[in-house]
Motif scaffolding. Structure first.
Motif, PDB file in Angstrom:
ATOM      1  N   ALA A 105       1.004 -11.655  -6.105  1.00  0.00           N
ATOM      2  CA  ALA A 105      -0.147 -11.257  -6.921  1.00  0.00           C
ATOM      3  C   ALA A 105      -0.046 -11.859  -8.317  1.00  0.00           C
ATOM      4  CB  ALA A 105      -0.232  -9.732  -6.986  1.00  0.00           C
ATOM      5  N   LEU A 106       1.162 -11.818  -8.906  1.00  0.00           N
ATOM      6  CA  LEU A 106       1.352 -12.416 -10.229  1.00  0.00           C
ATOM      7  C   LEU A 106       1.085 -13.915 -10.186  1.00  0.00           C
ATOM      8  CD1 LEU A 106       4.586 -10.549 -11.410  1.00  0.00           C
ATOM      9  CD2 LEU A 106       2.243 -10.183 -12.188  1.00  0.00           C
ATOM     10  N   ASP A 108      -0.899 -15.404  -8.284  1.00  0.00           N
ATOM     11  CA  ASP A 108      -2.332 -15.612  -8.100  1.00  0.00           C
ATOM     12  C   ASP A 108      -3.153 -15.174  -9.307  1.00  0.00           C
ATOM     13  OD1 ASP A 108      -1.852 -16.633  -5.577  1.00  0.00           O
ATOM     14  OD2 ASP A 108      -2.124 -14.700  -4.578  1.00  0.00           O
ATOM     15  N   GLY A 109      -2.490 -14.822 -10.397  1.00  0.00           N
ATOM     16  CA  GLY A 109      -3.201 -14.527 -11.642  1.00  0.00           C
ATOM     17  C   GLY A 109      -3.465 -13.076 -11.931  1.00  0.00           C
ATOM     18  N   VAL A 110      -2.929 -12.145 -11.125  1.00  0.00           N
ATOM     19  CA  VAL A 110      -3.112 -10.725 -11.410  1.00  0.00           C
ATOM     20  C   VAL A 110      -2.155 -10.343 -12.539  1.00  0.00           C
ATOM     21  CG1 VAL A 110      -2.939  -8.378 -10.498  1.00  0.00           C
ATOM     22  CG2 VAL A 110      -3.769 -10.239  -9.030  1.00  0.00           C
ATOM     23  N   PRO A 111      -2.648  -9.754 -13.630  1.00  0.00           N
ATOM     24  CA  PRO A 111      -1.766  -9.338 -14.728  1.00  0.00           C
ATOM     25  C   PRO A 111      -0.707  -8.358 -14.244  1.00  0.00           C
ATOM     26  CG  PRO A 111      -4.056  -9.269 -15.416  1.00  0.00           C
ATOM     27  CD  PRO A 111      -4.067  -9.488 -13.928  1.00  0.00           C
ATOM     28  N   ALA A 112       0.497  -8.462 -14.787  1.00  0.00           N
ATOM     29  CA  ALA A 112       1.614  -7.624 -14.346  1.00  0.00           C
ATOM     30  C   ALA A 112       1.311  -6.125 -14.419  1.00  0.00           C
ATOM     31  CB  ALA A 112       2.862  -7.964 -15.159  1.00  0.00           C
ATOM     32  N   PRO A 113       0.695  -5.617 -15.504  1.00  0.00           N
ATOM     33  CA  PRO A 113       0.411  -4.169 -15.537  1.00  0.00           C
ATOM     34  C   PRO A 113      -0.537  -3.720 -14.429  1.00  0.00           C
ATOM     35  CG  PRO A 113       0.266  -5.109 -17.736  1.00  0.00           C
ATOM     36  CD  PRO A 113       0.349  -6.257 -16.784  1.00  0.00           C
ATOM     37  N   LEU A 114      -1.516  -4.579 -14.100  1.00  0.00           N
ATOM     38  CA  LEU A 114      -2.464  -4.211 -13.042  1.00  0.00           C
ATOM     39  C   LEU A 114      -1.808  -4.282 -11.670  1.00  0.00           C
ATOM     40  CD1 LEU A 114      -5.781  -5.911 -14.241  1.00  0.00           C
ATOM     41  CD2 LEU A 114      -4.928  -3.599 -14.658  1.00  0.00           C
ATOM     42  N   ALA A 115      -0.936  -5.271 -11.456  1.00  0.00           N
ATOM     43  CA  ALA A 115      -0.214  -5.367 -10.187  1.00  0.00           C
ATOM     44  C   ALA A 115       0.681  -4.153  -9.994  1.00  0.00           C
ATOM     45  CB  ALA A 115       0.609  -6.648 -10.142  1.00  0.00           C
ATOM     46  N   ALA A 116       1.363  -3.716 -11.058  1.00  0.00           N
ATOM     47  CA  ALA A 116       2.222  -2.536 -10.972  1.00  0.00           C
ATOM     48  C   ALA A 116       1.400  -1.280 -10.717  1.00  0.00           C
ATOM     49  CB  ALA A 116       3.025  -2.391 -12.267  1.00  0.00           C
ATOM     50  N   ALA A 117       0.254  -1.171 -11.379  1.00  0.00           N
ATOM     51  CA  ALA A 117      -0.606  -0.008 -11.178  1.00  0.00           C
ATOM     52  C   ALA A 117      -1.126   0.049  -9.748  1.00  0.00           C
ATOM     53  CB  ALA A 117      -1.770  -0.048 -12.165  1.00  0.00           C
ATOM     54  N   ALA A 118      -1.534  -1.102  -9.218  1.00  0.00           N
ATOM     55  CA  ALA A 118      -2.038  -1.150  -7.847  1.00  0.00           C
ATOM     56  C   ALA A 118      -0.955  -0.755  -6.854  1.00  0.00           C
ATOM     57  CB  ALA A 118      -2.565  -2.552  -7.532  1.00  0.00           C
ATOM     58  N   MET A 119       0.267  -1.252  -7.070  1.00  0.00           N
ATOM     59  CA  MET A 119       1.363  -0.921  -6.168  1.00  0.00           C
ATOM     60  C   MET A 119       1.686   0.566  -6.207  1.00  0.00           C
ATOM     61  SD  MET A 119       3.229  -2.694  -4.050  1.00  0.00           S
ATOM     62  CE  MET A 119       3.227  -4.352  -4.731  1.00  0.00           C
ATOM     63  N   ALA A 120       1.719   1.135  -7.412  1.00  0.00           N
ATOM     64  CA  ALA A 120       2.014   2.559  -7.540  1.00  0.00           C
ATOM     65  C   ALA A 120       0.946   3.416  -6.870  1.00  0.00           C
ATOM     66  CB  ALA A 120       2.143   2.932  -9.019  1.00  0.00           C
ATOM     67  N   LEU A 121      -0.316   3.066  -7.083  1.00  0.00           N
ATOM     68  CA  LEU A 121      -1.401   3.815  -6.451  1.00  0.00           C
ATOM     69  C   LEU A 121      -1.334   3.713  -4.934  1.00  0.00           C
ATOM     70  CD1 LEU A 121      -4.482   3.027  -8.736  1.00  0.00           C
ATOM     71  CD2 LEU A 121      -3.501   5.284  -8.280  1.00  0.00           C
ATOM     72  N   GLU A 122      -1.086   2.520  -4.436  1.00  0.00           N
ATOM     73  CA  GLU A 122      -1.038   2.344  -2.982  1.00  0.00           C
ATOM     74  C   GLU A 122       0.071   3.183  -2.364  1.00  0.00           C
ATOM     75  OE1 GLU A 122      -0.636  -1.318   0.184  1.00  0.00           O
ATOM     76  OE2 GLU A 122       0.927  -0.890  -1.274  1.00  0.00           O
ATOM     77  N   LEU A 123       1.265   3.145  -2.948  1.00  0.00           N
ATOM     78  CA  LEU A 123       2.389   3.895  -2.396  1.00  0.00           C
ATOM     79  C   LEU A 123       2.141   5.399  -2.450  1.00  0.00           C
ATOM     80  CD1 LEU A 123       5.395   1.867  -3.841  1.00  0.00           C
ATOM     81  CD2 LEU A 123       4.680   2.005  -1.458  1.00  0.00           C
ATOM     82  N   ALA A 124       1.674   5.873  -3.593  1.00  0.00           N
ATOM     83  CA  ALA A 124       1.465   7.315  -3.749  1.00  0.00           C
ATOM     84  C   ALA A 124       0.365   7.829  -2.823  1.00  0.00           C
ATOM     85  CB  ALA A 124       1.130   7.632  -5.203  1.00  0.00           C
ATOM     86  N   LEU A 125      -0.761   7.133  -2.775  1.00  0.00           N
ATOM     87  CA  LEU A 125      -1.857   7.579  -1.919  1.00  0.00           C
ATOM     88  C   LEU A 125      -1.506   7.457  -0.439  1.00  0.00           C
ATOM     89  CD1 LEU A 125      -4.933   6.107  -3.841  1.00  0.00           C
ATOM     90  CD2 LEU A 125      -4.221   8.499  -3.696  1.00  0.00           C
ATOM     91  N   SER A 126      -0.807   6.391  -0.068  1.00  0.00           N
ATOM     92  CA  SER A 126      -0.402   6.229   1.331  1.00  0.00           C
ATOM     93  C   SER A 126       0.516   7.362   1.765  1.00  0.00           C
ATOM     94  CB  SER A 126       0.311   4.885   1.528  1.00  0.00           C
ATOM     95  OG  SER A 126      -0.563   3.812   1.295  1.00  0.00           O
ATOM     96  N   ALA A 127       1.478   7.713   0.909  1.00  0.00           N
ATOM     97  CA  ALA A 127       2.393   8.807   1.239  1.00  0.00           C
ATOM     98  C   ALA A 127       1.648  10.129   1.347  1.00  0.00           C
ATOM     99  CB  ALA A 127       3.492   8.894   0.175  1.00  0.00           C
TER     100      ALA A 127
END
Length: 313
Positions: A105-106, A108-127
Protein backbone atom coordinates in the motif's frame (compact mmCIF):
# COMPACT_ATOMS: atom_id res chain seq x y z
CA UNK A 1 6.54 -3.87 24.38
CA UNK A 2 7.01 -6.44 27.14
CA UNK A 3 3.31 -7.28 27.02
CA UNK A 4 3.53 -7.84 23.26
CA UNK A 5 6.57 -10.11 23.59
CA UNK A 6 4.91 -12.11 26.36
CA UNK A 7 1.76 -12.43 24.22
CA UNK A 8 3.77 -13.79 21.30
CA UNK A 9 5.42 -16.40 23.52
CA UNK A 10 2.09 -17.36 25.07
CA UNK A 11 0.48 -17.55 21.63
CA UNK A 12 3.21 -19.80 20.24
CA UNK A 13 2.98 -22.10 23.28
CA UNK A 14 -0.81 -22.20 23.07
CA UNK A 15 -0.68 -23.00 19.34
CA UNK A 16 1.72 -25.88 19.96
CA UNK A 17 -0.33 -27.20 22.86
CA UNK A 18 -3.58 -26.96 20.90
CA UNK A 19 -2.06 -28.75 17.89
CA UNK A 20 -0.75 -31.59 20.05
CA UNK A 21 -4.11 -31.90 21.79
CA UNK A 22 -6.01 -32.07 18.48
CA UNK A 23 -3.64 -34.70 17.11
CA UNK A 24 -3.98 -36.79 20.26
CA UNK A 25 -7.76 -36.66 20.09
CA UNK A 26 -8.18 -37.73 16.49
CA UNK A 27 -5.00 -38.99 14.83
CA UNK A 28 -5.35 -42.57 16.02
CA UNK A 29 -8.59 -43.22 14.12
CA UNK A 30 -8.73 -40.71 11.28
CA UNK A 31 -10.95 -41.93 8.42
CA UNK A 32 -9.22 -42.89 5.21
CA UNK A 33 -9.93 -40.76 2.15
CA UNK A 34 -10.03 -42.16 -1.38
CA UNK A 35 -8.19 -39.48 -3.41
CA UNK A 36 -9.38 -40.95 -6.70
CA UNK A 37 -13.08 -40.86 -5.79
CA UNK A 38 -14.80 -38.26 -8.02
CA UNK A 39 -17.08 -37.26 -5.15
CA UNK A 40 -14.10 -36.60 -2.89
CA UNK A 41 -12.31 -34.64 -5.59
CA UNK A 42 -15.44 -32.65 -6.32
CA UNK A 43 -15.95 -31.80 -2.64
CA UNK A 44 -12.32 -30.73 -2.24
CA UNK A 45 -12.50 -28.64 -5.42
CA UNK A 46 -15.64 -26.96 -4.08
CA UNK A 47 -13.84 -26.27 -0.80
CA UNK A 48 -10.97 -24.59 -2.63
CA UNK A 49 -13.35 -22.61 -4.86
CA UNK A 50 -15.43 -21.36 -1.94
CA UNK A 51 -12.28 -20.40 -0.06
CA UNK A 52 -11.00 -18.46 -3.05
CA UNK A 53 -14.37 -16.70 -3.39
CA UNK A 54 -14.13 -15.72 0.29
CA UNK A 55 -10.63 -14.35 -0.30
CA UNK A 56 -11.85 -12.21 -3.20
CA UNK A 57 -14.63 -10.82 -0.99
CA UNK A 58 -12.01 -10.04 1.66
CA UNK A 59 -9.92 -8.22 -0.97
CA UNK A 60 -12.89 -6.03 -1.80
CA UNK A 61 -13.37 -5.47 1.92
CA UNK A 62 -9.80 -4.16 2.11
CA UNK A 63 -10.65 -1.71 -0.66
CA UNK A 64 -13.72 -0.50 1.24
CA UNK A 65 -11.61 0.01 4.38
CA UNK A 66 -9.05 2.01 2.42
CA UNK A 67 -11.83 4.24 1.09
CA UNK A 68 -13.34 4.55 4.57
CA UNK A 69 -10.10 6.01 5.91
CA UNK A 70 -9.75 8.46 3.03
CA UNK A 71 -7.13 6.52 1.09
CA UNK A 72 -9.21 5.82 -2.00
CA UNK A 73 -7.95 2.95 -4.12
CA UNK A 74 -8.81 1.47 -7.48
CA UNK A 75 -10.19 -2.06 -7.27
CA UNK A 76 -7.31 -3.72 -9.13
CA UNK A 77 -4.76 -1.90 -7.00
CA UNK A 78 -6.38 -2.75 -3.65
CA UNK A 79 -7.04 -6.35 -4.69
CA UNK A 80 -3.45 -6.81 -5.82
CA UNK A 81 -2.19 -5.61 -2.43
CA UNK A 82 -4.43 -7.96 -0.48
CA UNK A 83 -4.09 -11.05 -2.67
CA UNK A 84 -0.33 -10.85 -3.16
CA UNK A 85 0.39 -10.54 0.55
CA UNK A 86 -1.93 -13.33 1.73
CA UNK A 87 0.69 -16.06 1.35
CA UNK A 88 2.82 -14.29 3.97
CA UNK A 89 0.57 -15.47 6.80
CA UNK A 90 2.17 -18.91 6.58
CA UNK A 91 5.53 -17.52 7.65
CA UNK A 92 6.41 -17.49 11.36
CA UNK A 93 4.78 -14.72 13.36
CA UNK A 94 1.34 -14.62 11.70
CA UNK A 95 1.86 -10.94 10.85
CA UNK A 96 3.94 -10.88 7.68
CA UNK A 97 0.87 -10.88 5.43
CA UNK A 98 -0.21 -7.68 7.20
CA UNK A 99 3.24 -6.15 6.94
CA UNK A 100 3.45 -7.14 3.28
CA UNK A 101 0.08 -5.62 2.50
CA UNK A 102 0.99 -2.40 4.29
CA UNK A 103 4.28 -2.27 2.39
CA UNK A 104 2.52 -2.70 -0.95
CA UNK A 105 0.00 0.00 0.00
CA UNK A 106 2.84 2.40 0.85
CA UNK A 107 4.55 1.58 -2.45
CA UNK A 108 1.28 2.34 -4.24
CA UNK A 109 1.12 5.81 -2.70
CA UNK A 110 -1.11 5.28 0.35
CA UNK A 111 0.13 7.56 3.17
CA UNK A 112 1.54 5.61 6.13
CA UNK A 113 -1.01 6.95 8.69
CA UNK A 114 -3.92 5.97 6.44
CA UNK A 115 -2.46 2.51 5.74
CA UNK A 116 -2.05 1.94 9.49
CA UNK A 117 -5.58 3.17 10.19
CA UNK A 118 -7.03 0.90 7.51
CA UNK A 119 -5.15 -2.11 8.87
CA UNK A 120 -6.26 -1.43 12.44
CA UNK A 121 -9.90 -1.01 11.40
CA UNK A 122 -9.86 -4.16 9.32
CA UNK A 123 -8.39 -6.30 12.10
CA UNK A 124 -10.65 -4.94 14.82
CA UNK A 125 -13.87 -5.15 12.80
CA UNK A 126 -13.01 -8.60 11.43
CA UNK A 127 -12.40 -9.93 14.94
CA UNK A 128 -15.61 -8.37 16.28
CA UNK A 129 -17.72 -9.74 13.42
CA UNK A 130 -16.21 -13.22 13.72
CA UNK A 131 -16.92 -13.24 17.46
CA UNK A 132 -20.50 -12.10 16.86
CA UNK A 133 -21.03 -14.72 14.16
CA UNK A 134 -19.61 -17.49 16.34
CA UNK A 135 -21.77 -16.52 19.31
CA UNK A 136 -24.89 -16.04 17.21
CA UNK A 137 -24.48 -19.44 15.58
CA UNK A 138 -23.23 -21.29 18.66
CA UNK A 139 -26.70 -22.71 19.35
CA UNK A 140 -26.30 -24.70 16.12
CA UNK A 141 -23.39 -26.68 17.59
CA UNK A 142 -24.60 -30.02 18.92
CA UNK A 143 -22.01 -30.00 21.69
CA UNK A 144 -23.35 -26.74 23.11
CA UNK A 145 -26.93 -27.93 22.87
CA UNK A 146 -25.97 -31.02 24.85
CA UNK A 147 -24.25 -28.90 27.50
CA UNK A 148 -27.29 -26.66 27.87
CA UNK A 149 -29.57 -29.68 28.08
CA UNK A 150 -27.40 -31.16 30.81
CA UNK A 151 -27.47 -27.89 32.73
CA UNK A 152 -31.24 -27.73 32.48
CA UNK A 153 -31.45 -31.33 33.66
CA UNK A 154 -29.80 -30.61 36.99
CA UNK A 155 -26.44 -30.34 38.71
CA UNK A 156 -25.86 -34.09 38.79
CA UNK A 157 -26.09 -34.41 35.01
CA UNK A 158 -23.84 -31.38 34.55
CA UNK A 159 -21.24 -32.93 36.88
CA UNK A 160 -21.36 -36.19 34.95
CA UNK A 161 -20.80 -34.30 31.73
CA UNK A 162 -17.88 -32.33 33.20
CA UNK A 163 -16.25 -35.56 34.36
CA UNK A 164 -16.68 -36.98 30.87
CA UNK A 165 -14.83 -34.11 29.25
CA UNK A 166 -11.47 -35.56 30.21
CA UNK A 167 -8.80 -34.38 27.81
CA UNK A 168 -11.17 -31.96 26.07
CA UNK A 169 -10.59 -29.52 28.92
CA UNK A 170 -6.94 -29.31 27.88
CA UNK A 171 -7.94 -28.30 24.37
CA UNK A 172 -10.32 -25.66 25.68
CA UNK A 173 -7.61 -24.35 27.99
CA UNK A 174 -5.07 -24.06 25.18
CA UNK A 175 -7.55 -22.18 23.01
CA UNK A 176 -8.45 -19.86 25.89
CA UNK A 177 -4.75 -19.09 26.32
CA UNK A 178 -4.47 -18.38 22.59
CA UNK A 179 -7.41 -15.97 22.75
CA UNK A 180 -5.92 -14.21 25.76
CA UNK A 181 -2.57 -13.85 24.01
CA UNK A 182 -4.24 -12.48 20.90
CA UNK A 183 -6.34 -10.00 22.84
CA UNK A 184 -3.27 -8.65 24.67
CA UNK A 185 -1.22 -8.51 21.49
CA UNK A 186 -3.90 -6.77 19.43
CA UNK A 187 -4.84 -4.39 22.23
CA UNK A 188 -1.26 -3.29 22.78
CA UNK A 189 -0.76 -2.48 19.10
CA UNK A 190 -4.10 -1.42 17.74
CA UNK A 191 -5.72 0.66 20.49
CA UNK A 192 -3.92 3.98 19.82
CA UNK A 193 -4.31 3.71 16.04
CA UNK A 194 -7.90 2.50 16.28
CA UNK A 195 -9.09 5.43 18.36
CA UNK A 196 -7.86 7.90 15.74
CA UNK A 197 -9.09 5.81 12.82
CA UNK A 198 -12.65 5.47 14.12
CA UNK A 199 -12.91 9.22 14.58
CA UNK A 200 -12.52 9.95 10.88
CA UNK A 201 -13.81 6.78 9.20
CA UNK A 202 -16.77 6.95 6.81
CA UNK A 203 -19.68 4.94 8.29
CA UNK A 204 -21.12 3.92 4.93
CA UNK A 205 -17.89 2.29 3.85
CA UNK A 206 -17.53 0.57 7.21
CA UNK A 207 -21.02 -0.87 6.75
CA UNK A 208 -20.02 -2.12 3.30
CA UNK A 209 -16.95 -3.76 4.82
CA UNK A 210 -19.08 -5.41 7.52
CA UNK A 211 -21.44 -6.88 4.90
CA UNK A 212 -18.51 -8.19 2.88
CA UNK A 213 -16.86 -9.68 5.95
CA UNK A 214 -20.03 -11.51 6.92
CA UNK A 215 -20.10 -12.91 3.38
CA UNK A 216 -16.48 -13.97 3.84
CA UNK A 217 -17.35 -15.87 7.02
CA UNK A 218 -20.34 -17.53 5.36
CA UNK A 219 -18.26 -18.65 2.37
CA UNK A 220 -15.51 -19.96 4.65
CA UNK A 221 -18.10 -21.96 6.59
CA UNK A 222 -19.43 -23.46 3.36
CA UNK A 223 -15.85 -24.24 2.35
CA UNK A 224 -15.43 -26.15 5.63
CA UNK A 225 -18.71 -27.98 5.00
CA UNK A 226 -17.41 -29.08 1.58
CA UNK A 227 -14.20 -30.36 3.19
CA UNK A 228 -16.40 -32.26 5.62
CA UNK A 229 -18.18 -33.95 2.72
CA UNK A 230 -14.81 -35.09 1.38
CA UNK A 231 -13.74 -36.58 4.71
CA UNK A 232 -17.02 -38.01 5.95
CA UNK A 233 -17.63 -35.32 8.58
CA UNK A 234 -21.23 -34.47 7.72
CA UNK A 235 -22.49 -31.16 9.09
CA UNK A 236 -25.15 -28.64 8.18
CA UNK A 237 -24.30 -25.14 6.97
CA UNK A 238 -25.14 -23.27 10.23
CA UNK A 239 -22.92 -25.63 12.21
CA UNK A 240 -20.06 -25.23 9.73
CA UNK A 241 -20.36 -21.44 9.70
CA UNK A 242 -20.53 -21.11 13.49
CA UNK A 243 -17.65 -23.52 14.05
CA UNK A 244 -15.43 -21.90 11.46
CA UNK A 245 -16.15 -18.34 12.60
CA UNK A 246 -14.89 -19.18 16.07
CA UNK A 247 -11.92 -21.18 14.79
CA UNK A 248 -10.99 -18.44 12.31
CA UNK A 249 -11.09 -15.82 15.06
CA UNK A 250 -8.76 -17.81 17.30
CA UNK A 251 -6.38 -18.50 14.42
CA UNK A 252 -6.41 -14.92 13.21
CA UNK A 253 -5.53 -13.22 16.47
CA UNK A 254 -3.11 -15.79 17.93
CA UNK A 255 0.40 -14.33 17.65
CA UNK A 256 3.16 -16.73 16.71
CA UNK A 257 0.90 -19.25 14.92
CA UNK A 258 1.56 -19.06 11.13
CA UNK A 259 -1.84 -18.85 9.45
CA UNK A 260 -3.42 -19.87 12.76
CA UNK A 261 -1.92 -23.35 12.32
CA UNK A 262 -2.68 -25.62 15.26
CA UNK A 263 -5.15 -23.41 17.08
CA UNK A 264 -7.64 -23.30 14.20
CA UNK A 265 -7.59 -27.07 13.80
CA UNK A 266 -7.92 -27.58 17.56
CA UNK A 267 -10.88 -25.19 17.68
CA UNK A 268 -12.59 -27.14 14.91
CA UNK A 269 -12.00 -30.45 16.69
CA UNK A 270 -13.39 -28.94 19.89
CA UNK A 271 -16.47 -27.55 18.10
CA UNK A 272 -17.23 -30.45 15.76
CA UNK A 273 -15.92 -33.40 17.76
CA UNK A 274 -19.06 -33.88 19.87
CA UNK A 275 -21.20 -34.32 16.75
CA UNK A 276 -18.97 -36.05 14.18
CA UNK A 277 -16.26 -37.51 16.42
CA UNK A 278 -12.77 -36.17 17.00
CA UNK A 279 -11.09 -38.27 14.24
CA UNK A 280 -13.54 -37.10 11.56
CA UNK A 281 -13.34 -33.50 12.83
CA UNK A 282 -9.53 -33.60 12.67
CA UNK A 283 -9.61 -35.05 9.15
CA UNK A 284 -12.01 -32.31 8.08
CA UNK A 285 -9.83 -29.61 9.68
CA UNK A 286 -6.68 -30.90 7.98
CA UNK A 287 -8.43 -31.24 4.61
CA UNK A 288 -9.68 -27.68 4.91
CA UNK A 289 -6.21 -26.48 5.86
CA UNK A 290 -4.91 -28.02 2.62
CA UNK A 291 -7.75 -26.42 0.64
CA UNK A 292 -7.08 -23.02 2.22
CA UNK A 293 -3.35 -23.21 1.47
CA UNK A 294 -4.10 -24.00 -2.17
CA UNK A 295 -6.67 -21.19 -2.23
CA UNK A 296 -4.14 -18.73 -0.82
CA UNK A 297 -1.55 -19.83 -3.38
CA UNK A 298 -4.04 -19.21 -6.20
CA UNK A 299 -4.97 -15.85 -4.67
CA UNK A 300 -1.29 -14.87 -4.51
CA UNK A 301 -0.82 -15.84 -8.15
CA UNK A 302 -3.81 -13.71 -9.11
CA UNK A 303 -2.47 -10.80 -7.06
CA UNK A 304 0.93 -11.02 -8.76
CA UNK A 305 -0.79 -11.10 -12.15
CA UNK A 306 -2.78 -7.99 -11.26
CA UNK A 307 0.36 -6.17 -10.17
CA UNK A 308 2.19 -7.21 -13.31
CA UNK A 309 -0.69 -5.87 -15.38
CA UNK A 310 -0.60 -2.58 -13.50
CA UNK A 311 3.16 -2.22 -14.07
CA UNK A 312 2.73 -2.93 -17.77
CA UNK A 313 0.41 0.05 -18.20
Amino acid sequence: MRAGRAARLLGAAAALGAALWALRQGLHAMPSIAPGDPRVLGALAASVGLYLAATLCAAEGWRQILIATGAGARRRLAWSQFLTAQIGKYLPGNVLHLAGRAGLALRDGVPAPLAAAAMALELALSAALALAAALAGAAALPGLRAALAAQAGGAAQLLDQAQGLGGWAWGAGALAAALLAGAVWMGARLAPILRAALGRARPGRLAAFAALQLAVLALLGLSLQAAGRATGAAMDAPTAMAAFAGAWLVGMITPGAPGGAGVREAALVLALGPSVGAPAALACALAHRAASMLGDALACALGLALRAGLRAR
